[in-house]
Write an enzyme that holds these catalytic residues in place. Structure first.
Site, mmCIF file in Angstrom:
data_model
loop_
_atom_site.group_PDB
_atom_site.id
_atom_site.type_symbol
_atom_site.label_atom_id
_atom_site.label_comp_id
_atom_site.label_asym_id
_atom_site.label_seq_id
_atom_site.Cartn_x
_atom_site.Cartn_y
_atom_site.Cartn_z
ATOM 1 N N TRP A 152 -3.770 3.578 4.784
ATOM 2 C CA TRP A 152 -3.435 3.628 6.215
ATOM 3 C C TRP A 152 -4.280 2.691 7.069
ATOM 4 C CZ3 TRP A 152 -1.763 8.985 8.534
ATOM 5 C CH2 TRP A 152 -0.538 9.327 7.972
ATOM 6 N N LYS A 153 -5.238 2.030 6.443
ATOM 7 C CA LYS A 153 -6.075 1.065 7.171
ATOM 8 C C LYS A 153 -6.626 1.713 8.449
ATOM 9 C CE LYS A 153 -3.465 -2.531 4.934
ATOM 10 N NZ LYS A 153 -3.065 -3.910 4.879
ATOM 11 N N HIS A 167 -10.966 -4.319 -0.998
ATOM 12 C CA HIS A 167 -9.750 -4.719 -0.277
ATOM 13 C C HIS A 167 -9.999 -6.051 0.430
ATOM 14 C CE1 HIS A 167 -6.353 -4.794 2.423
ATOM 15 N NE2 HIS A 167 -5.797 -3.873 1.648
ATOM 16 N N GLU A 174 -3.239 -7.458 -5.170
ATOM 17 C CA GLU A 174 -2.702 -7.669 -3.822
ATOM 18 C C GLU A 174 -2.927 -9.128 -3.411
ATOM 19 O OE1 GLU A 174 -2.518 -3.712 -1.468
ATOM 20 O OE2 GLU A 174 -4.452 -4.626 -1.055
ATOM 21 N N GLY A 193 1.033 -7.740 4.582
ATOM 22 C CA GLY A 193 1.510 -7.728 5.966
ATOM 23 C C GLY A 193 2.426 -8.881 6.351
ATOM 24 N N SER A 215 3.120 -6.012 1.162
ATOM 25 C CA SER A 215 4.459 -5.968 1.769
ATOM 26 C C SER A 215 5.490 -5.149 0.989
ATOM 27 C CB SER A 215 5.000 -7.386 1.977
ATOM 28 O OG SER A 215 4.267 -8.035 2.980
ATOM 29 N N GLY A 268 0.692 -0.432 2.351
ATOM 30 C CA GLY A 268 0.080 -0.401 3.680
ATOM 31 C C GLY A 268 1.073 0.101 4.715
ATOM 32 N N GLY A 269 1.579 -0.815 5.517
ATOM 33 C CA GLY A 269 2.452 -0.501 6.647
ATOM 34 C C GLY A 269 3.519 0.547 6.369
HETATM 35 P P1 13P Z 1 1.114 -3.990 3.543
HETATM 36 O O1 13P Z 1 1.906 -3.082 2.640
HETATM 37 O O2 13P Z 1 1.162 -3.574 4.973
HETATM 38 O O3 13P Z 1 1.457 -5.430 3.297
HETATM 39 O O4 13P Z 1 -0.428 -3.814 3.120
HETATM 40 C C1 13P Z 1 -0.770 -3.911 1.802
HETATM 41 C C2 13P Z 1 -2.170 -3.494 1.665
HETATM 42 O O5 13P Z 1 -3.078 -4.185 2.097
HETATM 43 C C3 13P Z 1 -2.443 -2.208 0.998
HETATM 44 O O6 13P Z 1 -3.774 -2.082 0.668
#
Ligand code: 13P
Length: 250
Positions: free
Chosen positions: A12-13, A99, A168, A174, A211, A232-233
């Site tokens: 969830w950052k 990360h 990643e 993103g 993504s 992430g998102g």
């Molecule tokens: P996104 O899925 O938003 O591209 O982020 C990936 C991420 O950094 C998960 O750690």
């Protein structure tokens, strides 16, 4: 994709607050269905709400992780930091290390190695993120960058059963852009080879992150040798997250 457990790890950052707990209700009910038994769902919310997530998911099969820890373990005069030991005491089961967004803050492979060792010595699962920049990719350095990250970050690590590698690519995070199936197969194969060489009875897992969404999941789920996704998102909205899980396990 392997036939075993499939990981769906939600990073969830720096998003979410107490009200976000509501949004995981639907995921909890999904996880109760027999069909989704092999979905291993892990939430990594910001540390301010980790405790609430632990309480909320207590009698579910959903796990909670942290997005990072300090490179020194135990307790001590380190303002603003949280150790793997403290996270373990809280009830966390997973910790992300390396990360690319933390690497931007200055985390080097050597520092990440210290975090990895601390996480493992507390008997927690480590989600080690690796991946190349766009420049590395353009210079055809993907595999050499990954080799360097893996060998330094996993230095002195002897056992593999609590290791999850999240590949990643930085340029994919993103951006809505993902590697081609051919590129991804090649990189995952390389990571797998590296890990099989390093660990005698290799039990580590490999995830893809960058993504991941409800549209590209149908392509990504066909990637050979991966055990799931770091998301992430799309993991912050339960409907999107559920859609990804459903399309992977159908
Ligand atoms: P996104 O899925 O938003 O591209 O982020 C990936 C991420 O950094 C998960 O750690």
């Amino acid at each position: 994709m392997t036939n075993n457990n499939i990981y769906f790890i939600a990073n969830w950052k720096m998003y979410g607050d107490l009200s976000s707990l509501n949004s995981i209700k639907k995921v909890i009910s999904l996880k109760k269905q027999k069909k989704f038994k092999k979905a291993k769902i892990v939430y990594c919310p910001p540390n301010i709400i980790v405790n609430e997530f632990i309480k909320y998911t207590k009698y579910t099969n959903i796990s909670v992780g942290s997005q990072d820890c300090y490179f020194i373990d135990g307790t001590g005069p380190y303002t603003g930091n949280i150790s793997a030991y403290q996270l373990k005491k809280l009830g966390v089961n997973y910790v992300i290390a390396g990360h690319s967004e933390k690497r931007l803050d200055g985390d080097t492979d050597k520092l990440i190695n210290k975090k990895v060792l601390n996480i493992l010595s507390n008997n927690l699962h480590v989600i080690l993120c690796i991946g190349e920049s766009l420049k590395d990719k353009k210079n055809k350095k993907t595999l050499s960058v990954i080799r360097k990250q893996l060998s330094t970050c996993l230095k002195e690590v002897k056992k593999s059963h609590k290791i999850i590698i999240a590949y990643e690519p930085i340029w994919s995070i993103g951006s809505g852009i993902i590697p081609s199936p051919k590129e991804l197969d090649k990189t995952i194969k390389y990571i797998k080879q590296f890990l099989s060489k390093k660990f005698k009875n290799n039990k580590s897992k490999i995830l893809y992150g960058g993504s991941v969404n409800q549209k590209n999941i149908n392509i990504l789920k066909n990637t050979k040798g991966i055990n799931g996704f770091l998301i992430g998102g799309a993991s912050q909205t339960s409907n999107k997250f559920i859609d990804i899980i459903k399309k992977t396990i159908n």
